[in-house]
Scaffold this motif. Structure first.
Motif, short mmCIF file in Angstrom:
data_model
loop_
_atom_site.label_atom_id
_atom_site.label_comp_id
_atom_site.label_asym_id
_atom_site.label_seq_id
_atom_site.Cartn_x
_atom_site.Cartn_y
_atom_site.Cartn_z
N GLY A 479 23.83 31.05 -11.24
CA GLY A 479 24.45 30.85 -12.55
C GLY A 479 25.95 30.79 -12.52
O GLY A 479 26.59 30.96 -13.57
N ARG A 480 26.54 30.50 -11.34
CA ARG A 480 28.00 30.57 -11.29
C ARG A 480 28.66 29.56 -10.36
O ARG A 480 29.83 29.25 -10.51
N ARG A 481 27.90 29.00 -9.40
CA ARG A 481 28.53 28.04 -8.49
C ARG A 481 27.50 27.20 -7.77
O ARG A 481 26.31 27.54 -7.74
N ASP A 482 27.95 26.10 -7.19
CA ASP A 482 27.04 25.19 -6.52
C ASP A 482 26.48 25.80 -5.25
O ASP A 482 27.16 26.51 -4.52
N ARG A 483 25.21 25.54 -5.00
CA ARG A 483 24.50 25.87 -3.75
C ARG A 483 24.69 27.34 -3.35
O ARG A 483 24.80 27.66 -2.17
N ALA A 484 24.70 28.22 -4.35
CA ALA A 484 24.98 29.64 -4.09
C ALA A 484 23.93 30.27 -3.19
O ALA A 484 24.25 31.07 -2.30
N MET A 485 22.67 29.95 -3.39
CA MET A 485 21.61 30.53 -2.56
C MET A 485 21.74 30.06 -1.11
O MET A 485 21.58 30.85 -0.18
N ALA A 486 22.02 28.79 -0.92
CA ALA A 486 22.19 28.25 0.44
C ALA A 486 23.40 28.89 1.12
O ALA A 486 23.37 29.17 2.32
N ARG A 487 24.47 29.11 0.36
CA ARG A 487 25.65 29.77 0.93
C ARG A 487 25.30 31.18 1.40
O ARG A 487 25.69 31.59 2.50
N ALA A 488 24.55 31.90 0.55
CA ALA A 488 24.17 33.26 0.92
C ALA A 488 23.24 33.26 2.14
O ALA A 488 23.32 34.16 2.99
N ALA A 489 22.38 32.25 2.23
CA ALA A 489 21.42 32.19 3.33
C ALA A 489 22.10 32.02 4.68
O ALA A 489 21.60 32.51 5.70
N PHE A 490 23.24 31.35 4.71
CA PHE A 490 23.90 31.05 5.98
C PHE A 490 25.29 31.69 6.08
O PHE A 490 26.08 31.30 6.94
N ALA A 491 25.57 32.65 5.23
CA ALA A 491 26.90 33.27 5.20
C ALA A 491 27.26 33.94 6.52
O ALA A 491 28.43 33.96 6.92
N ASP A 492 26.26 34.50 7.22
CA ASP A 492 26.55 35.22 8.46
C ASP A 492 26.58 34.31 9.67
O ASP A 492 26.83 34.78 10.79
N ARG A 493 26.36 33.00 9.47
CA ARG A 493 26.27 32.07 10.61
C ARG A 493 27.28 30.94 10.54
O ARG A 493 27.34 30.10 11.45
N LEU A 494 28.05 30.89 9.46
CA LEU A 494 29.05 29.84 9.29
C LEU A 494 30.39 30.47 8.95
O LEU A 494 30.46 31.59 8.45
N PRO A 495 31.50 29.76 9.20
CA PRO A 495 32.83 30.31 8.93
C PRO A 495 33.01 30.66 7.45
O PRO A 495 32.58 29.90 6.57
N PRO A 496 33.65 31.78 7.13
CA PRO A 496 33.91 32.14 5.73
C PRO A 496 34.68 31.05 4.98
O PRO A 496 34.47 30.87 3.77
N SER A 497 35.57 30.35 5.67
CA SER A 497 36.35 29.31 5.00
C SER A 497 35.45 28.23 4.42
O SER A 497 35.75 27.63 3.38
#
Length: 596
Positions: A479-497
């Motif tokens: 409810g706040r930004r694009d592709r939020a679930m996908a970002r959370a799913a791969f947050a520990d495997r991709l650069p924070p930037s």
């Protein structure tokens, strides 16, 4: 093209059809690296495509992956058309991939039944010639010799593509050539054919039926991409610098494919240069980055003339700027596959819209006032507009999309997506997502890359599509930004930037400058070519748009490029039809089942 196939079916007692089939086989046998499987009234020719025969009357062409725990594929049961339907339904529930399944009984009323996998990643079209039914993933090599009775350009279908390019994959712009419906069984008789759908997107829009844990999404993406990458010798990937291709890269890395050559195209504008993101991803995953600059210059006519043709224009699957160079790179490196991140925007839901507020999440909870404020910031609209969509959905109307082209003289009414099927009862936002996924299937169209190697869009895999369809838009976006679930799913495997990045790259400046430098070529192709000759385009309106000053300032770049793709496609087919037809000599007689 590697992975190509041709199916020829006929009645064994039809003398004319037998002679036609013999001529076709004689021609096919001259094709290098071809394997032929033959039985009474049926020939299957494959060039790099996997062909299996699970029973005497059933054949599978393509790649089939197990949905869970490497379960074996079900065995065909009864051999009639009802038994085939049950077999395909069982297969759908346990397996997925890029395949077609066919049942053949030359003496039955439905002598040929073909099921095409639900997403449409393996093209399959059919036509009739000389009493035989022909099916293939690439008709171009065969239509010159064995065309349907009245092969011609269908101007109404071409106009529909110009007006509604997102539906290009569902059109039939060549008369006599019909695509199979994805997710359906097409039953062929000697007098025609009919289709029964077994899979539709709506069947999987059951919220709460699947875990909404981001880890579950990551696991499904990982398993799907691991399946696609199995058996590949030297894959490469297009690493755009965006989130979706980075997710594919992370899953390839998880599958054990290290040191992959990753290619990033960039322009000389800030919005068109995403190298800082692609470099960060390549460094974290151990990929080998390659960066290729888009040079602002007049368009090269050779790049247009060498574009792939196919049975429909390559809208959504080809460009005149990076398709041929990337195909050449793949050929030089002997790559057997190219991975992309296509489809992620629609699947993971990138589009900011208050319609998210209409789509309730698990448990029936709507957005809170805090979420309404966050959604308004993301959509760059007022809190009141989001609140109206949230609390008074019946009064909210989204802005209509898909307006008709101002350059096409043929008015065409919009039509529902055949792939999407019935969307009754779904929220406006979920309908938007399904229609966007339907449009992303254009990526499976013709391209130079697809001629040089296998092009894999793994995010458009059946397990991933089914999973996200079962998630509410609130879950996918928080409810706040694009592709939020996908970002959370791969947050520990991709650069924070990359995970924290807001916005996307854009090549608008590059397109505007390039088209402005190419006005002579554009005027020649679009004002004096096949589109103008057939009266499809409004020359006066198009001539005004092709003024260099207008090209730099206007937002019609995409439409101009799509017209160029259609023009190239029409010219290509006109040239092919003008070539003399080469007839092959017949073989002596029907031979028993064999593989060559």
């Amino acid at each position: 093209m590697s992975g190509a196939f041709l199916i020829v079916a006929w009645h064994p007692e039809d003398h004319e059809a037998r002679e036609t089939a013999a001529r076709i086989e004689a021609s096919v046998m001259r094709t290098p690296n071809i394997a032929i499987m033959r039985t009474a009234g049926l020939m299957i020719a494959a060039q790099g495509a996997r062909v299996e025969r699970p029973s005497p009357s059933h054949f599978m062409i393509g790649d089939l992956f197990s949905g869970s725990d490497q379960a074996p594929a079900p065995n065909p049961g009864q051999t009639d058309h009802r038994g085939f339907r049950d077999y395909c339904s069982r297969l759908l529930s346990t397996h997925w991939g890029s395949y077609i399944i066919l049942r053949h009984n030359p003496h039955a009323h439905h002598f040929l039944s073909v099921f095409a996998e639900p997403i449409g990643s393996r093209e399959c079209i059919h036509w009739r010639h000389g009493g035989v039914t022909m099916l293939g993933c690439d008709a171009e090599p065969w239509l010159g010799q064995f065309p349907p009775l009245q092969l011609d350009l269908d101007l109404e279908e071409i106009a529909h593509i110009i007006h509604y390019p997102s539906q290009a994959a569902e059109t039939a712009p060549l008369s006599g050539i019909t695509p199979l419906e994805s997710g359906g069984i097409t039953y062929f008789t000697r007098s025609g054919h009919e289709t029964q759908r077994l899979w539709t997107p709506r069947d999987h829009c059951v919220e709460g039926d699947r875990s909404d844990d981001p880890a579950a999404l990551a696991q499904i993406v990982d398993k799907s991409i691991a399946a696609w990458s199995s058996g590949l010798r030297r894959p490469i990937m297009e690493l755009s610098g965006g989130l979706d291709s980075a997710i594919v890269a992370a899953s390839l890395h998880r599958a054990g494919l290290n040191g992959i050559d990753a290619f990033t195209f960039f322009s000389d504008s800030l919005a068109g240069d995403e190298r800082r993101f692609s470099r960060a991803v390549a460094e974290k995953l151990g990929f080998v980055p390659h960066e290729i600059a888009f040079k602002t210059a007049a368009m090269d006519p050779h790049l247009i003339d060498s574009a792939a043709i196919g049975i429909r224009p390559g809208i959504g699957s080809t460009t005149f700027f990076h398709d041929r160079p990337l195909a050449n790179i793949g050929s030089a490196r002997q790559a057997d596959a190219l991975f992309t991140g296509r489809g992620g925007d629609a699947l993971f839901f990138q589009h900011p819209t208050p319609l998210v507020a209409q789509h309730i999440g698990p448990g029936g909870k709507r957005l809170t006032l805090e979420h309404v404020e966050a959604l308004a910031r993301w959509c760059q609209t007022s809190v009141w507009r989001v609140a109206m969509a949230t609390f008074l959905p019946a009064m909210f109307r989204s802005v209509a999309s898909g307006s008709q082209s101002r350059f096409c003289r043929y008015a065409r009414p919009s039509r529902p997506s055949t792939w999407a099927g019935s969307l009754d009862g779904l929220s406006a936002g979920k309908r938007m997502q399904i229609e966007a996924i339907a449009g992303d299937r254009n990526a499976f169209g013709p391209s130079c890359c697809a001629q040089a190697m296998r092009v894999i869009h793994p995010l458009l895999s059946q397990p991933i599509v089914e999973y996200v369809l079962g998630q509410s838009l609130m879950t996918l976006t928080q409810g706040r930004r694009d592709r939020a679930m996908a970002r959370a799913a791969f947050a520990d495997r991709l650069p924070p930037s990359l995970i924290d990045r807001r916005g996307k790259g854009a090549l608008s400046y590059f397109f505007g400058q390039t088209l402005a430098r190419s006005t002579a070529l554009l005027r020649e192709r679009l004002l004096e070519g096949a589109l103008a000759e057939t009266g499809l385009v409004d020359r006066a309106s198009l001539e005004q748009a092709l003024d260099p000053a207008n090209l730099i300032q206007s937002s019609c770049y995409g439409e101009i490029i799509r017209l160029l793709i259609v023009e190239r496609w029409m010219r290509g087919w006109k040239e092919q039809r003008a070539q003399p037809r080469v007839q092959a000599g017949p073989l002596a007689q029907d031979a028993p089942s064999e593989t060559r």
